[in-house]
Design an enzyme around this catalytic site. Structure first.
Site: not given
Length: 304
Positions: A13-14, A41, A258-259, A291
């Site tokens: 996703i952008i 995404g 989280g990613d 991050s």
């Protein structure tokens, strides 16, 4: 070509990111002070996070045949991700996300998934070689659940399901098929019908509920509190892993933390299959903590 270590089946996703002093209330218009676009995404995020840690990664995903999709493909190649099974579809738009980020690092997100809705079970068979050779499979819930279940059934290694966005009525099969089921505190609360998860003890209760529902191993991430995990092999026993201390003034943007955690977890599971899960979670918490100190999503992910 070297063997794939981390295979991600999921979304791309952008991101359109607006930075504001605070998040808007319903019906309110705010002046922001900065705007940027980024690559997001959950699927692609987690894949890039693992790649930046040094894993050989591959992504199975769908993009639109538009300028956003072409830009995304170029970006993934630059991140050294195998994109042989990232397809641009002529009749679809690339997925987009509208993200607001407050000065305090909080965020809210609206996604329009577009081409991601076309990811299907046939894409699993098309990527059969990757499913056969990869050490770790990562899935999320931003793409059709039927395809995700097929991917999990077809994989024989260690699988991670990041159940986000959360489903109130999670299919039991999803819990049972995943080697590791990972959610954050708000997702876990929704799935276990708990009113709130605000501390380690409540997270431990939620871990127990998810294991009772059929999960094998559960990790609940708790932001600055770290993570709690437990497994069906030792019911009633949970471990808490503390996150590194990050000064509040250093928290710039929590989007994608989280990613970053999932990508780092997948990397460590692939590289150190005989290691202790607690150690892998410690390493993943460290990456996530790095991050949040930088703006953006993939742009904030550290390189090993």
């Amino acid at each position: 070509m070297a063997q794939t270590e981390v295979l991600v089946f999921g979304s791309a996703i952008i991101d359109f990111i607006s930075y504001t002093p605070r998040l808007p209330r319903p019906g309110e218009t705010l002046h922001g002070h900065r705007f940027q676009t980024g690559y997001g995404g959950k699927g692609a995020n987690q894949c890039v996070a693992a790649a930046r840690q040094g894993s050989r990664t591959a992504l199975v995903a769908k993009l639109g045949a538009d300028s956003f999709g072409s830009d995304y493909l170029r970006h993934l190649r630059e991140e050294r991700v195998n994109v042989d099974h990232v397809e641009q579809l002529a009749d679809q738009t690339t997925g987009v996300a509208q993200i607001a980020v407050s000065d305090g690092g909080e965020n809210n997100i609206i996604i329009v998934v577009g081409a991601n809705n076309q990811l299907s079970s046939s894409d699993v068979s098309a990527a059969e070689v990757l499913f056969r050779e990869a050490k770790v499979l990562v899935c999320q819930l931003e793409t059709p659940i039927e395809a995700t279940l097929t991917a999990l059934k077809s994989f024989r290694g260690v699988s991670i399901v990041n159940a986000a966005p959360a489903m109130a009525d999670t299919p039991p099969e999803l819990l049972q098929l995943a080697s590791i089921f990972c959610v954050n505190e708000s997702e876990a609360a929704l799935m276990t019908q708990m009113s709130d998860i605000g501390n380690v003890e409540q997270a431990e209760d939620a871990v127990g509920k998810l294991i009772e529902a059929g999960a094998n191993t559960v990790i609940i991430t708790l932001g600055k509190l770290g993570a709690v995990f437990g497994s069906a092999d030792s019911k009633g026993v949970c471990q808490h892993v503390a996150a590194p201390d990050v000064l509040p003034e250093k928290v710039v943007d929590t989007t994608g933390a989280g990613d970053a955690f999932i990508g780092a977890l997948a990397h460590n599971l692939a590289r150190h299959p005989n290691g202790q899960l607690a150690d892998h979670i410690v390493a993943a918490c460290a990456v996530a903590s790095q991050s949040v100190q930088l703006p953006g999503t993939q742009s904030s992910f550290p390189r090993a």
